[in-house]
Design a protein around this motif. Structure first.
Motif, mmCIF file in Angstrom:
data_model
loop_
_atom_site.group_PDB
_atom_site.id
_atom_site.type_symbol
_atom_site.label_atom_id
_atom_site.label_comp_id
_atom_site.label_asym_id
_atom_site.label_seq_id
_atom_site.Cartn_x
_atom_site.Cartn_y
_atom_site.Cartn_z
ATOM 1 N N ILE A 175 40.656 39.343 43.707
ATOM 2 C CA ILE A 175 39.793 39.222 44.882
ATOM 3 C C ILE A 175 39.099 40.541 45.229
ATOM 4 C CG2 ILE A 175 41.203 37.372 45.842
ATOM 5 C CD1 ILE A 175 42.346 39.442 47.818
ATOM 6 N N TYR A 176 39.700 41.672 44.829
ATOM 7 C CA TYR A 176 39.096 42.945 45.223
ATOM 8 C C TYR A 176 38.298 43.583 44.085
ATOM 9 C CZ TYR A 176 38.603 47.242 47.904
ATOM 10 O OH TYR A 176 38.087 48.294 48.604
ATOM 11 N N PHE A 177 38.646 43.284 42.847
ATOM 12 C CA PHE A 177 37.940 43.856 41.705
ATOM 13 C C PHE A 177 37.438 42.748 40.779
ATOM 14 C CE2 PHE A 177 41.052 47.252 42.752
ATOM 15 C CZ PHE A 177 40.137 48.212 43.129
ATOM 16 N N PRO A 178 36.613 41.856 41.252
ATOM 17 C CA PRO A 178 36.102 40.830 40.338
ATOM 18 C C PRO A 178 35.116 41.455 39.339
ATOM 19 C CG PRO A 178 34.999 40.675 42.454
ATOM 20 C CD PRO A 178 36.056 41.736 42.617
ATOM 21 N N MET A 179 35.184 41.000 38.106
ATOM 22 C CA MET A 179 34.292 41.518 37.061
ATOM 23 C C MET A 179 33.148 40.564 36.778
ATOM 24 S SD MET A 179 35.480 44.424 36.416
ATOM 25 C CE MET A 179 36.967 45.359 36.721
ATOM 26 N N ASP A 180 33.479 39.305 36.753
ATOM 27 C CA ASP A 180 32.478 38.299 36.432
ATOM 28 C C ASP A 180 32.197 37.449 37.656
ATOM 29 O OD1 ASP A 180 32.442 39.133 33.757
ATOM 30 O OD2 ASP A 180 34.194 37.882 33.312
ATOM 31 N N ALA A 181 30.987 36.925 37.749
ATOM 32 C CA ALA A 181 30.614 36.048 38.852
ATOM 33 C C ALA A 181 31.386 34.742 38.728
ATOM 34 C CB ALA A 181 29.108 35.783 38.830
#
Length: 880
Positions: A175-181
Motif C-alpha cells: 500500500i505504501y510502495f506500489p510499483m505497478d498501477a
C-alpha cells in the motif's frame, strides 16, 4: 399549630436581634400612635411598645408586630439604619459589576474557542489520520489464500517475528510502495509502472516526504529477581527503560513515551527503506529479506517503530505516522498507531489572526485591570506590602491571575510553535525564499553583502531576483544545478541553490544510485527534517495540554461573575454551603469506594483487565456508578463472586451513597433557591443598569459607588455596621449633588429588599386561611353567624355581648392579661380559625372596613397568645 408557625420568626426584641434585624432607639421623627376612644370602643391606654417583626427599629403597638408596613411610610416616619442602606448599595454595586462583567467572561471563552479551533483543526486532522489508520488496519493485509487472493490477517495479527516480516513485505509495502498501477479483478492486461509523481503519492492526495524509518528499542542485561533459579536454568535476565508492557497500553501512553523511546533507541538498529520512489527498480522485498536474514528482530527487541511522513497539500497538513509493535516480556505483541499532525501555515487566513488578537487582547486588558487593582490596594494601605498582600489575595484574585498566567503561557508556546512551523515549511518549500536565494547566489559569485561587488553581467539578474521577490529555481540538467528563472542566460549555479527538499532529492534522483553522495545528503536532510517535526510534535502536545486545562480557569471566571448575582450563584452557593457536609460524605464514600477497589482487584485482577491495576479498577468502578459495567467479565471468576461484589457495590455505592449525595445537595439547594427568590432577576438588574445609565446621561443619577464613597468619607467605615437611623436629608447632606428622587428610590428599594429578606417565610393570612379550611369541617356544632359576629367584636376589642372579656381586668394595660381573658372566654383555636377561614375566603379585592378590623383582631389575638404561651405552655390552646 398556628402558634408554632407564627412564633418561628416573631418573638420579642431578643429574637429580633438574633435574626439580624436592626434595633435603634426612638427618634424624634417617630410619631407615637394613639387611638381615639369613644363610648362604644374598648380602651387599652398606654400600651407597651413592641418591635416590628420585619423592621426591627420600628416601635409598634402590641399585637401589630406582623402588620404590613409600606416601605415609603417607614422611610418617612422611621428612617433606615445606615448598615441596611449601605449593604443594599454595595450589593447593587456588586450585582451591577457582575452583570457588566458577565458578557466579558462569556466572550473570553468564545474567543478562546474560536482561536483554539483555528489552531487545532480537529476535523481536518482527524480526517487525515483516520484515513491512514483505516488504510493500515484494513488494506495492509498478509496471509493471502488462492484463488481469491484475500489477505486474512492485518497488523493486529502480527504475533511472531515472521508475521512482522510478512506484514511489512506483503501488506505494508503493497500500500505504501506500489510499483505497478493496480487493475480490476481478473484483468489480463497491465497499466505499466507508476510514474514518479504517482509513486510519490499516498492515498491519492498525500505526498510522501522522506523515507520509511525503522527504529528499534532493545532490552539490556540486568540482575534477576531470583538468581538461584535463573542460574540453575542457565537463563539471562533483561530489563527495559520506558513504557511498561505488562498490560495493553493506550494510544496516549504510547504517544507520550515517544520521546523516551527515541532517546533509548539503538542507533545500530535504526534503518530506512531507501529511496524506493527515487529508484523504482529497487524492490522493498529485497531490503526486508536482508533484515530477516540478518535477524534484525531477536529476543532482545522490546519495541519497533515504523515511521513515515506525508503532506496533504490541499489542507496544508504535515503528518507523521508511527506504527508501533511492542514485544512484551510476557511474549505478547501489542500494536498501536499514533500520529503527529500540524498545519504548516499557522496563519493561513485572517480569521486566525483576528481570534488571537481578540483573545490575547482580552487577556491583556484583564492583566492591566488586575495590576491596577493591586496597585490601588497597595496605595490604600500606604505601601505596606504585608497588609496589602493579605487584603488583595483572595480566591477570586487567585483565579484571575492563574487565568492570566496560563494564557500568556499559551501565547509563548504558540509563538515557539509558529516559529518552528515556519522553519519546517521553509525546508519543504520547492524554491528557496528570494532573499536567501539571492544571498546564496551572490555569495557564490564572490559578493559579501547583497548584490554589492557583483559584475555587471550578473548584477542585472541578481537585482531583479531580489527586488521582484523572484526565487532561485533549481532543476537538475545533466547532473548540474541550473537556474530555471531564465534558461537563456545559461548560467550554472552551485548546489547551494538546491538546498531545499526537492532540490536535494532531484540531485539524488539524477545520480548513479542510492549509495551516491547526493543521496546520502538527501537522506541526512530527511532524518533531520523528521527529527525536527517530532520535536515540534512534543511542543504542540504541551500547548494542547495547557489549552485543554485553560477552560477550567474560564469556568471559574464565569463563577466569579455569577457569584454577585443571587439567581446565577445558586450552584456556587450550594457547593459552598454544602462543603462541610460534602467533606464528611467524601471521607465515607472514598473509604467504601477504595475498599471495593481492593476487593475488585482481589476477585477479578487476574481475569479481568479492567481490574488488573489500581488506576484501571478505580476507573471501572467510577464507570459502574454511571451505569457502564460488564457483569459478563466478572463472571469469569464465578457467578457467586460476581453477584456478591456487583450486588453489594450497587447497593452501597449507587443506591445508598449516590442518593445520599443527591439528598445533601438538594437540601442545601432548596435553602439557597428559597433565599434567591427574593432577589432581583438578571433581567431586572439589566433594566436597572440601563435605567441608571440613561439617568446618568441626563445628569439625574449619581453613581452608587460615588454615593457610598462620599458617605463613608464623612461617617467612616464604622457606618457599615451601624444601626443608626438616617433619613433622606441625612444622605443628601453627606453626598453633595445627590438628587432627592434618587435618594428616596434607593432607600425605599433598600427597605423593600430588607423586608423580603426578613419577612416570615409564611404569611399569617395564608396560615389562618389554610388552617381555617382544615378545621372548618371538624368543628361541631357549627358556629352561627351571631356567634361569629360576637367573636369578631371580641377580637376587635369591642364590649362583648356574652361577657367574654368581662373577667379580664385590663386596667393595668397588660397584654398578657388580655390574652388570658380571651383564652378564659372559651374561644378555642378551632372556632378562631373557623372565623378566620370564613372571613378570608369571602374577601373581595378590596376588603371592607369590618373585614380589615376582623383580620387586625386576629393578629392581636395570635400575637397576644404567643406572649402567653411563652409564660405557660401547659395551656391547651398553646399545645394545639
Amino acid at each position: 399549630m398556628v402558634l408554632r408557625v407564627v412564633g418561628k420568626r416573631a418573638a420579642g426584641a431578643s429574637q429580633v436581634v438574633k435574626n439580624n434585624q436592626a434595633k435603634a432607639p426612638t427618634t424624634p421623627r417617630q410619631s407615637a400612635r394613639s387611638e381615639a376612644t369613644s363610648d362604644g370602643d374598648c380602651e387599652f391606654q398606654s400600651r407597651k411598645s413592641e418591635r416590628h417583626r420585619t423592621f426591627g427599629w420600628v416601635e409598634i403597638e402590641p399585637g401589630l408586630e406582623v402588620e404590613a408596613l409600606e416601605p415609603t411610610d417607614v422611610l418617612k416616619e422611621h428612617g433606615v439604619p445606615e448598615r441596611v442602606m449601605l449593604s443594599y448599595l454595595k450589593g447593587e454595586i456588586e450585582g451591577e459589576a457582575a452583570v457588566k462583567n458577565l458578557p466579558a467572561a462569556i466572550l473570553l471563552i468564545v474567543w478562546f474557542l474560536l482561536m483554539n479551533l483555528s489552531h487545532e483543526l480537529p476535523e481536518t486532522i482527524q480526517s487525515i489520520e483516520k484515513a491512514i489508520d483505516f488504510d493500515i488496519a484494513e488494506n495492509a493485509n498478509f496471509a493471502f489464500s488462492s484463488p481469491l487472493y484475500m489477505g486474512h490477517k492485518n497488523y493486529e495479527d502480527v504475533n511472531t517475528f515472521a508475521d512482522w516480516y510478512s506484514w511489512m513485505r506483503v501488506g505494508f509495502s503493497a500500500i505504501y510502495f506500489p510499483m505497478d498501477a493496480s487493475v480490476s479483478e481478473g484483468a489480463e492486461y497491465s497499466l505499466g509502472q507508476l510514474t514518479f509523481d504517482e509513486a510519490s503519492t499516498y492515498l491519492q492526495h498525500n505526498r510522501k516526504i522522506g523515507d520509511v524509518i525503522l527504529t528499534q528499542q532493545r532490552l539490556f542485561d540486568s540482575d534477576c529477581s531470583n538468581p538461584l533459579v535463573s542460574n540453575a536454568l542457565s537463563l539471562n535476565c533483561r530489563s527495559f527503560i520506558g513504557l511498561d508492557l505488562r498490560l495493553k497500553p493506550t494510544e496516549l501512553d504510547v504517544s507520550q513515551s515517544g520521546k523516551e523511546f527515541d532517546e533509548n533507541a539503538d542507533p545500530s538498529k535504526t534503518t530506512t527503506l531507501k529511496y524506493l520512489m527515487e529508484f523504482p527498480q529497487v524492490n522493498v522485498s529485497q531490503q526486508l529479506e536482508q533484515l530477516e536474514q540478518t535477524r534484525w528482530l531477536d529476543n532482545s527487541t522490546y519495541r519497533v517503530k515504523v515511521s513515515f511522513m506525508t503532506y496533504n497539500q490541499i489542507y496544508d497538513v504535515l503528518t507523521t505516522t508511527h506504527i508501533h509493535f511492542m514485544f512484551a516480556i510476557s511474549g505478547h505483541i501489542f500494536k498501536q498507531i499514533t500520529h503527529r499532525s500540524m498545519k504548516l501555515a499557522a496563519h493561513s487566513s485572517w480569521e486566525s489572526w483576528v481570534f488571537e488578537v481578540l483573545f490575547f487582547g482580552h487577556i491583556t486588558v484583564l492583566f492591566v485591570c488586575e495590576a491596577f487593582e493591586a496597585i490601588c490596594t497597595l496605595r490604600e494601605h500606604r505601601y505596606n506590602v504585608l497588609r496589602a498582600w493579605k487584603e488583595y489575595w483572595n480566591f477570586w484574585n487567585v483565579v484571575d491571575w492563574v487565568s492570566i498566567c496560563l494564557a500568556y503561557a499559551i501565547l509563548i508556546t504558540w509563538i515557539i510553535q509558529c516559529v518552528e512551523q515556519d522553519a519546517i515549511s521553509a525546508k519543504l518549500e520547492v524554491w528557496e525564499p528570494s532573499a536567501r536565494a539571492a544571498r546564496d547566489f551572490c555569495e557564490e559569485l564572490g559578493a559579501q553583502r547583497g548584490c554589492e561587488g557583483v559584475s555587471p553581467k550578473h548584477l542585472e539578474w541578481c537585482t531583479l531576483m531580489a527586488t521582484n521577490n523572484m526565487r532561485c529555481g533549481c532543476a537538475p540538467v545533466g547532473g548540474l544545478c541550473q537556474d530555471s528563472f531564465n534558461h537563456s542566460v545559461g548560467w550554472s549555479c552551485h548546489s547551494t541553490c538546491c538546498k531545499d527538499y526537492l532540490g536535494l532529492h532531484s540531485l539524488c534522483r539524477s545520480s548513479a544510485g542510492y549509495g551516491s553522495t547526493a543521496c546520502d545528503q538527501a537522506q541526512s536532510y530527511d532524518i533531520a527534517l523528521f527529527t525536527q517535526v517530532e520535536e515540534l510534535g512534543y511542543q504542540i502536545r504541551s500547548n494542547r495540554w495547557i489549552s485543554g486545562f485553560y477552560p477550567v480557569c474560564i469556568m471559574m471566571r464565569l463563577f466569579k461573575a455569577f457569584a454577585a448575582q443571587p439567581r446565577l450563584a445558586i450552584v456556587t452557593k450550594t457547593l459552598a454551603l454544602a462543603a462541610n457536609d460534602l467533606t464528611h460524605f467524601g471521607i465515607v464514600f472514598l473509604s467504601i469506594f477504595f475498599t471495593y477497589v481492593a476487593m475488585g482487584m482481589a476477585f477479578f485482577g487476574r481475569e479481568v483487565e479492567s481490574f488488573a491495576s489500581f488506576d484501571r479498577a478505580c476507573l471501572a468502578l467510577l464507570e459502574a456508578l454511571m451505569g457502564e459495567f460488564s457483569v459478563e467479565e466478572m463472571e469469569l471468576s464465578g457467578r457467586p463472586v460476581a453477584f456478591f461484589f456487583f450486588g453489594t457495590y450497587m447497593m452501597a455505592a449507587v443506591l445508598l451513597l449516590l442518593n445520599m449525595l443527591i439528598a445533601i445537595l438538594m437540601d442545601v439547594y432548596g435553602q439557597v433557591a428559597a433565599g434567591s427568590r427574593t432577589s432581583e432577576s438578571l433581567w431586572h438588574e439589566c433594566w436597572d443598569i440601563m435605567r441608571r445609565g440613561a439617568r446618568k446621561w441626563t445628569g439625574e443619577h449619581t453613581p452608587l459607588s460615588q454615593v457610598v464613597k462620599k458617605y463613608m468619607e464623612i461617617h467612616g467605615k464604622e457606618c457599615l455596621e451601624s444601626d443608626k437611623v438616617i433619613y433622606v436629608d441625612d444622605v443628601m447632606a453627606a453626598v453633595p449633588g445627590l438628587n432627592r428622587k434618587q435618594a428616596e428610590e434607593e432607600m425605599t428599594s433598600a427597605l423593600e429588599e430588607y423586608a423580603l429578606e426578613n419577612s416570615p417565610d409564611i404569611q399569617i393570612s395564608e396560615v389562618i386561611s389554610t388552617m381555617g379550611k382544615y378545621f372548618g369541617g371538624q368543628v361541631a356544632p357549627a358556629v352561627s353567624p351571631e356567634e361569629l359576629e360576637d367573636i369578631s367584636r371580641q377580637m376587635a376589642g369591642c364590649p362583648p355581648t356574652r361577657g367574654a372579656l368581662a373577667s379580664s381586668d385590663v386596667s393595668d394595660n397588660s397584654v398578657q392579661q388580655a390574652a388570658e381573658g380571651l383564652v378564659g372566654a372559651g374561644i378555642s383555636v378551632e372556632v378562631l380559625l373557623k372565623a378566620a377561614g370564613i372571613i378570608l375566603d369571602r374577601h373581595e379585592p378590596e376588603w371592607s372596613e369590618t373585614s380589615r378590623a376582623q383580620v387586625t383582631a386576629l393578629r392581636h389575638v395570635i400575637s397576644s397568645a404567643e406572649l402567653l404561651c411563652r409564660e405557660d405552655k401547659t395551656i391547651m390552646m398553646c399545645q394545639l
